[in-house]
Scaffold this motif. Structure first.
Motif, PDB file in Angstrom:
ATOM      1  N   VAL A 159       0.892  -1.251   0.049  1.00 29.87           N
ATOM      2  CA  VAL A 159       0.049   0.100  -0.008  1.00 29.87           C
ATOM      3  C   VAL A 159       0.955   1.300  -0.173  1.00 29.87           C
ATOM      4  N   PRO A 160       0.853   1.966  -1.096  1.00 31.49           N
ATOM      5  CA  PRO A 160       1.833   3.386  -1.200  1.00 31.49           C
ATOM      6  C   PRO A 160       1.295   4.307  -0.030  1.00 31.49           C
ATOM      7  N   GLU A 161       2.523   4.724   0.709  1.00 31.77           N
ATOM      8  CA  GLU A 161       2.127   6.016   1.752  1.00 31.77           C
ATOM      9  C   GLU A 161       1.023   6.862   1.422  1.00 31.77           C
ATOM     10  N   ALA A 162       1.138   7.492   0.326  1.00 33.70           N
ATOM     11  CA  ALA A 162      -0.046   8.349  -0.079  1.00 33.70           C
ATOM     12  C   ALA A 162      -1.434   7.844  -0.005  1.00 33.70           C
ATOM     13  N   VAL A 163      -1.589   6.546  -0.347  1.00 28.38           N
ATOM     14  CA  VAL A 163      -3.026   5.966  -0.609  1.00 28.38           C
ATOM     15  C   VAL A 163      -3.400   5.834   0.800  1.00 28.38           C
ATOM     16  N   ALA A 164      -2.298   5.101   1.799  1.00 24.51           N
ATOM     17  CA  ALA A 164      -2.936   5.038   3.105  1.00 24.51           C
ATOM     18  C   ALA A 164      -3.513   6.021   3.708  1.00 24.51           C
ATOM     19  N   ILE A 165      -2.652   7.170   3.486  1.00 25.65           N
ATOM     20  CA  ILE A 165      -2.917   8.598   4.312  1.00 25.65           C
ATOM     21  C   ILE A 165      -4.073   9.400   3.701  1.00 25.65           C
ATOM     22  N   ASN A 166      -4.257   9.191   2.301  1.00 30.55           N
ATOM     23  CA  ASN A 166      -5.632   9.834   1.487  1.00 30.55           C
ATOM     24  C   ASN A 166      -6.748   9.150   1.933  1.00 30.55           C
ATOM     25  N   GLU A 167      -6.551   7.773   1.831  1.00 29.72           N
ATOM     26  CA  GLU A 167      -7.716   6.956   2.444  1.00 29.72           C
ATOM     27  C   GLU A 167      -8.399   7.166   3.694  1.00 29.72           C
ATOM     28  N   ALA A 168      -7.471   7.365   4.535  1.00 31.04           N
ATOM     29  CA  ALA A 168      -7.598   7.743   5.764  1.00 31.04           C
ATOM     30  C   ALA A 168      -8.156   8.987   6.401  1.00 31.04           C
ATOM     31  N   VAL A 169      -7.750   9.898   5.544  1.00 34.31           N
ATOM     32  CA  VAL A 169      -8.300  11.377   5.585  1.00 34.31           C
ATOM     33  C   VAL A 169      -9.620  11.598   5.035  1.00 34.31           C
ATOM     34  N   GLU A 170      -9.852  10.952   3.832  1.00 36.11           N
ATOM     35  CA  GLU A 170     -11.078  10.859   3.290  1.00 36.11           C
ATOM     36  C   GLU A 170     -12.171  10.177   4.252  1.00 36.11           C
ATOM     37  N   ALA A 171     -11.849   9.012   4.754  1.00 36.59           N
ATOM     38  CA  ALA A 171     -12.831   8.313   5.749  1.00 36.59           C
ATOM     39  C   ALA A 171     -13.077   9.048   6.919  1.00 36.59           C
ATOM     40  N   ALA A 172     -11.992  10.011   7.558  1.00 37.77           N
ATOM     41  CA  ALA A 172     -12.178  10.901   8.607  1.00 37.77           C
ATOM     42  C   ALA A 172     -13.116  11.678   8.316  1.00 37.77           C
ATOM     43  N   LYS A 173     -12.955  12.468   7.369  1.00 37.44           N
ATOM     44  CA  LYS A 173     -13.916  13.591   6.836  1.00 37.44           C
ATOM     45  C   LYS A 173     -15.166  13.119   6.547  1.00 37.44           C
ATOM     46  N   GLU A 174     -15.413  11.631   5.894  1.00 41.03           N
ATOM     47  CA  GLU A 174     -16.953  11.274   5.777  1.00 41.03           C
ATOM     48  C   GLU A 174     -17.381  10.687   6.883  1.00 41.03           C
ATOM     49  N   LEU A 175     -16.614  10.301   7.964  1.00 41.12           N
ATOM     50  CA  LEU A 175     -17.078   9.507   8.916  1.00 41.12           C
ATOM     51  C   LEU A 175     -17.231  10.151  10.355  1.00 41.12           C
ATOM     52  N   SER A 176     -16.375  11.277  10.462  1.00 40.30           N
ATOM     53  CA  SER A 176     -16.416  12.010  12.003  1.00 40.30           C
ATOM     54  C   SER A 176     -16.596  13.481  11.800  1.00 40.30           C
ATOM     55  N   THR A 177     -15.836  14.184  12.682  1.00 37.81           N
ATOM     56  CA  THR A 177     -15.992  15.637  12.603  1.00 37.81           C
ATOM     57  C   THR A 177     -15.492  16.523  11.469  1.00 37.81           C
ATOM     58  N   ASP A 178     -15.738  17.826  11.442  1.00 36.41           N
ATOM     59  CA  ASP A 178     -15.314  18.582  10.183  1.00 36.41           C
ATOM     60  C   ASP A 178     -13.845  18.663  10.480  1.00 36.41           C
ATOM     61  N   GLU A 179     -13.266  18.554  11.766  1.00 39.98           N
ATOM     62  CA  GLU A 179     -11.926  18.797  11.989  1.00 39.98           C
ATOM     63  C   GLU A 179     -11.101  17.584  11.676  1.00 39.98           C
ATOM     64  N   SER A 180     -11.787  16.507  11.691  1.00 38.77           N
ATOM     65  CA  SER A 180     -10.939  14.949  11.666  1.00 38.77           C
ATOM     66  C   SER A 180     -10.229  14.819  10.462  1.00 38.77           C
ATOM     67  N   GLY A 181     -10.401  15.495   9.427  1.00 38.36           N
ATOM     68  CA  GLY A 181      -9.656  15.165   8.437  1.00 38.36           C
ATOM     69  C   GLY A 181      -8.225  15.795   8.678  1.00 38.36           C
ATOM     70  N   ARG A 182      -8.040  16.757   9.173  1.00 37.83           N
ATOM     71  CA  ARG A 182      -6.918  17.610   9.293  1.00 37.83           C
ATOM     72  C   ARG A 182      -6.119  16.829  10.660  1.00 37.83           C
ATOM     73  N   PHE A 183      -6.659  16.532  11.604  1.00 36.69           N
ATOM     74  CA  PHE A 183      -6.258  15.773  12.787  1.00 36.69           C
ATOM     75  C   PHE A 183      -5.488  14.466  12.316  1.00 36.69           C
ATOM     76  N   VAL A 184      -6.215  13.747  11.506  1.00 36.71           N
ATOM     77  CA  VAL A 184      -5.676  12.329  11.125  1.00 36.71           C
ATOM     78  C   VAL A 184      -4.640  12.601  10.198  1.00 36.71           C
ATOM     79  N   ASN A 185      -4.723  13.610   9.220  1.00 43.13           N
ATOM     80  CA  ASN A 185      -3.632  13.936   8.275  1.00 43.13           C
ATOM     81  C   ASN A 185      -2.546  14.387   9.145  1.00 43.13           C
ATOM     82  N   GLY A 186      -2.462  15.276  10.048  1.00 44.73           N
ATOM     83  CA  GLY A 186      -1.169  15.782  10.921  1.00 44.73           C
ATOM     84  C   GLY A 186      -0.686  14.822  11.424  1.00 44.73           C
TER      85      GLY A 186
END
Length: 130
Positions: free
Chosen positions: A90-117
């Motif tokens: 799994v490429p690093e960028a894919v793992a991070i992007n998938e996680a950020v997208e999931a956080a944005k869709e499934l959690s709060t508005d701030e979760s995408g940035r939190f997870v990405n950081g």
């Protein structure tokens, strides 16, 4: 939605449910028909490395403990860190992007940035170790 994205989402559901119930994650016989091999590998991998994943997340989450994080964010992070550390397919960028997208869709508005950081810091540290 790609088959791997679907598998990740299914794994997230299973891991989230087990986290809330306080039981070890596993693919139950009732879920077996909806869980492909990649889903099972992700769930089993997170379960096998859970303490290491939580340690990595906790050490990069300034001002947060893993236990204090929202359950969805904690689950997304565990899965992504597992992919970053233990899934060279799994490429690093894919793992991070998938996680950020999931956080944005499934959690709060701030979760995408939190997870990405957090994932960005973990990825940078891992690159420094290589």
């Amino acid at each position: 939605m790609s088959s791997r994205r679907k598998a990740r989402r299914r794994a997230l559901e299973i891991l989230f449910r087990s986290d809330l119930a306080g039981v070890a994650p596993s693919v139950t016989p009732a879920e077996e028909q909806d869980a492909d091999e990649f889903t099972r590998e992700l769930v089993e991998g997170v379960e096998e490395h859970l303490s290491e994943l939580d340690q990595a997340i906790g050490s990069h989450a300034e001002g947060w403990t893993v236990a204090r994080m929202a359950a969805v964010d904690r689950t997304v992070l565990r899965l992504a860190v597992y992919e970053l550390k233990y899934r060279p397919d799994v490429p690093e960028a894919v793992a991070i992007n998938e996680a950020v997208e999931a956080a944005k869709e499934l959690s709060t508005d701030e979760s995408g940035r939190f997870v990405n950081g957090i994932l960005g810091q973990i990825a940078r540290d891992a690159a420094g170790e290589a």
